[in-house]
Each structure stands twice: as structure tokens, then as C-alpha cells.
Design a protein around this motif. Structure first.
Motif, short mmCIF file in Angstrom:
data_model
loop_
_atom_site.label_atom_id
_atom_site.label_comp_id
_atom_site.label_asym_id
_atom_site.label_seq_id
_atom_site.Cartn_x
_atom_site.Cartn_y
_atom_site.Cartn_z
N LYS A 184 47.42 122.46 -24.55
CA LYS A 184 47.36 123.90 -24.84
C LYS A 184 48.10 124.72 -23.80
CE LYS A 184 44.22 127.73 -25.77
NZ LYS A 184 42.84 128.17 -25.93
N ASP A 201 48.60 122.73 -28.97
CA ASP A 201 47.61 122.36 -29.98
C ASP A 201 46.84 123.57 -30.51
OD1 ASP A 201 45.92 122.93 -27.88
OD2 ASP A 201 45.43 120.85 -27.44
N GLY A 233 41.46 121.98 -27.55
CA GLY A 233 41.76 121.95 -28.99
C GLY A 233 40.57 122.37 -29.83
N SER A 307 42.68 115.11 -35.79
CA SER A 307 43.77 115.69 -35.01
C SER A 307 44.92 114.68 -34.92
CB SER A 307 43.29 116.06 -33.60
OG SER A 307 42.80 114.93 -32.92
#
Length: 442
Positions: A184, A201, A233, A307
Motif C-alpha cells: 500500500k 493494493d 489490504g 487477493s
């Protein structure tokens, strides 16, 4: 490409150029001749794949997984898919060395390590990338070998926790790291040498929330890895899910090395819940141990939303409960010539690398070195083209292509530096390499 990141890097470059000039003028003099002997404090991490060159690029991949329980520590069998990632880097460098338009007259090498998906191992390898692996060093002034790092840049890691720990070290030495996983954060002021091959993400999390809403699933469960990848995430997903009007029955977190009791508790929460849709923001290591635990006492049918770290991994096809799982992944690509390179492996070549030796022996259940353990000795009848495993499967080249592109980006950046200035101090080389990678390829 311009922007705040590039502007900051230019300011940083100017400041460091002045700093290096001061060091050069006021640095050690030739009169200091008293020898200083220095040695490494521990044994260096063994290389997985290596070739020398004028510039040796570092690589780090989770080819094994180390798991710990209350009783012992053990290593899972080799991840053939991760070995393919490592050899894709090897293939890209071989291609680059055969070209006449990219780095003419310059040979690239590689130094590829297995992180075992462990933070401690990644930290150790990161220091090796910065310092080299010579056990002893004799200098006339100090234990500082030189301004030169052992590698000019690094490709990897493919898992977030080892990658993040490595970033914090490599950044201190100005060594660019081209990352392969969704992370991130990307603060260029804090991590000026960190580059990514995939978006944050945050975007994946938002897309997953919209997917869940599209199918009308408004009552879900959530489970995540206890890592930056999973925590950041999932935080992004839960925020997006709330905005979409999705209700979350539970949100569980664990790490693959947690005590077995914690994993059992998470599995029981899933079995007893009323939510039949689960969003799993998991690394492949956590997904593997959770699904293995759930298999012991399978719950009613679950719709898995995965994911990118595990949803396209072929290993999870063996779990029946994952039938129908959906998610988003890196786009599939084709790399001409890669399959032939992977299959062009003989027993003699495999013996040159401990990783390739293990791959050969585990694939054919034989021993190349006549070692004990009950395995028969390899007799040359083994046919690598008949193998069907993630190493030889080139139909789903996703992360593999990111490795390939990352290696080429580093090669182009080195080309951009040395073709413009062949007489360049190592400090300046590192700064310029970072600058080109960030402003042209990031």
C-alpha cells in the motif's frame, strides 16, 4: 515523467552530490597506511543462482517456506513457481547480454537468493547485497570497503513482509529495489529507492468490494495475513465494503508461524459462522496453512474471494473447497523463449546450483550426488519435458513477467547511466540509477 517524487529525487540528488564532493575532498589521505583487518560476523547466506558480471544484479524470491510450531521448525518443499520466477530473471539477463543495443560491451551478472519467506533471512541477504560476502577485508584506513555496493539494484521480493524489511535496509545504502508485490505505502521521502511493478493494493481492495456488491453478497466474513500486505489490504477493503453497504460478520487475522491453537480458532470461527462468502486477503503461505486446517473438518460450501497473492496460484487447485473462487490477478503474459530456457536443463547443469539440484532430485525422486536417504541415483533417463509442475507451466505467466520486466528496467537504467558518463564515482552512480528508475520506469 515528472511529479513530486521526481522533484524530491532531484533535490536529494543535488544535496548528495554536494555531500559526496565534501567527502571526496576531506576523505582519507594516502598517508594513512596502517592496515585494518575486518571480518564478517556470521557466515554469508548461500547463493541460490549466481553468475559474475560487470554489474551483478541482486534477486530475492521465496523459494522455500519456513514454518514453526510449538515443537519444531521445518521447511516446506520447494515452491517450483518461485523457482520459475528466479530463473526468469536469469533468462532476462541472458537475453540482455546477447543484445548489441542494450549495454554493449557490458556483461550483467546475477546473485539470486532464497528468502524462505522469512524476514530475518531477507534482512541478512539485504546486508549482503550492500556489503558483499568476502569473509575478510584488509584496508588501510577503516573497515569501510568502499562506496560501492555489492549489487547496483535488486529485483524482489514476491512476498510483502520480506520485501518491506529489505526495503528499509537497501534504502539506507541507496540501492534501488524493484518490488513484485502489492504494497500500500510508497512514500518516496521515506523509501526513495523503492519501486513497484504493480499498483497499490488500495485499488485491489476497492475492486474486491465492488465485486462483492455486484454479486449481491452483503453478509460476509473476512480473514487476512498478519502482515503489512494483509493488514493494510484488509483495512482498505473493510472501508470500501462499508461504503458499499456490505456487512462483515467477523474479521480474523493470523500468521503462518502462529501457534496451532490460533489457527484452529480461526478455522472454527469460519466453520461456525453464518456467512458463506469469505474475503481472504492472504499471502500464499497463510492461505495454504488455513486451507489445510479447514480440510481436516470441511465447513459447508464457501464462496472464496481471494487477493492476488494466492487466487491465481496453481497449488490451490488441489483444495476442493476453492472451486469457484474468484478475485483479481496480474494480467497473463507471454515471454518468447522462456519455456525452452527452463527446459534446457541437464543433470550436469543442475549440479552447479543447490536450488537446481534440489529441483531435479525432488522432481524425479532420485539423487544426483548418490547421497543417502533411500533415493535411487539419477541415471540420465529423466525427461524434464515430461514434467508437469509449476516450474514447467508457462501458460500463466503473471508475476514471472513482472520479474522479466523489472530486470529489463534495471538494465535500461544502468545503460542510461554509464552510456552518458563512463567515468563516474560510485556514490553518483547509485544516485543516478535511482533517479532514472524512479522518473522513467516507476
Amino acid at each position: 515523467m515528472t511529479g513530486p517524487g521526481c522533484k524530491h529525487i532531484m533535490q536529494l540528488t543535488s544535496a548528495l552530490l554536494i555531500f559526496v564532493s565534501v567527502l571526496w575532498i576531506n576523505g582519507p589521505t594516502a598517508n594513512r597506511t596502517d592496515p585494518v583487518s575486518c571480518r564478517l560476523w556470521s557466515e554469508p547466506q548461500m547463493l541460490g543462482l549466481y553468475m559474475n558480471g560487470d554489474f551483478v544484479i541482486g534477486g530475492l524470491f521465496s523459494i522455500h517456506y519456513i514454518l514453526r510450531s510449538e515443537q519444531n521448525t521445518y521447511t516446506r518443499p520447494m515452491d517450483f513457481r518461485q523457482l520459475r520466477f528466479a530463473r526468469a530473471m536469469e533468462f532476462a539477463i541472458q537475453e540482455i547480454n546477447n543484445r548489441t543495443d542494450l549495454l554493449p560491451g557490458i556483461t550483467l551478472g546475477y546473485q539470486i537468493h532464497d528468502s524462505c519467506a522469512a524476514v530475518a533471512m531477507s534482512v541478512k541477504v539485504a546486508f549482503q547485497f550492500a556489503n558483499g560476502i568476502e569473509p575478510f577485508l584488509n584496508e588501510t584506513d577503516s573497515c569501510s570497503k568502499s562506496a560501492a555496493a555489492a549489487v547496483p539494484a535488486v529485483v524482489g521480493e514476491s512476498n510483502s513482509p520480506p520485501s518491506i524489511s529489505m526495503t528499509r535496509i537497501l534504502g539506507l545504502f541507496g540501492i534501488p529495489q524493484v518490488n513484485l508485490s502489492y504494497i500500500k505505502w510508497c512514500d518516496k521521502r521515506q523509501y526513495p529507492a523503492f519501486l513497484r511493478t504493480v499498483p497499490s493494493d488500495h485499488y485491489q481492495a476497492a475492486a474486491l468490494a465492488k465485486m462483492v456488491k455486484y454479486f449481491g453478497w452483503t453478509w460476509i466474513g473476512a480473514v487476512r495475513s498478519d502482515t503489512d500486505y494483509g493488514n493494510y489490504g484488509m483495512a482498505s477493503f473493510l472501508k470500501a465494503a462499508q461504503e458499499e453497504g456490505i456487512c462483515v460478520e467477523y474479521s480474523e487475522v493470523f500468521y503462518r508461524t502462529d501457534p496451532r491453537s490460533k489457527l484452529e480458532r480461526v478455522a472454527n470461527v469460519i466453520r461456525r459462522s453464518t456467512a458463506r462468502v469469505i474475503v481472504a486477503f492472504l499471502a500464499s503461505g497463510e492461505a495454504r496453512v488455513l486451507l489445510e486446517e479447514l480440510t481436516r473438518q470441511p465447513p459447508p460450501h464457501i464462496q472464496w474471494i481471494g487477493s492476488d497473492a494466492w487466487i491465481t496460484h496453481p497449488e490451490f487447485l488441489r483444495f476442493n473447497m476453492c472451486a469457484g473462487a474468484i478475485g483479481f490477478g496480474v494480467p497473463r503474459s507471454v515471454i518468447p523463449g522462456l519455456r525452452e530456457f527452463l527446459l534446457d536443463l541437464s543433470p550436469a547443469q543442475a549440479l552447479k546450483s543447490p536450488l537446481l539440484t534440489e529441483f531435479w532430485e525432488s522432481s524425479f525422486s532420485c539423487s544426483l550426488k548418490g547421497s543417502s536417504g533411500g533415493a535411487r541415483e539419477c541415471d540420465g533417463s529423466e525427461d524434464i519435458r515430461a514434467l508437469q509442475n509449476p516450474y514447467t507451466d508457462t501458460s500463466q505467466l503473471r508475476i514471472t513477467n513482472l520479474v522479466y520486466k523489472a530486470t529489463y528496467a534495471i538494465a535500461h537504467a544502468i545503460h542510461g547511466v554509464i552510456c552518458n558518463d563512463t567515468q563516474i564515482h560510485q556514490y553518483i552512480f547509485s544516485i543516478k540509477l535511482c533517479y532514472i528508475l524512479i522518473c522513467k520506469f516507476a
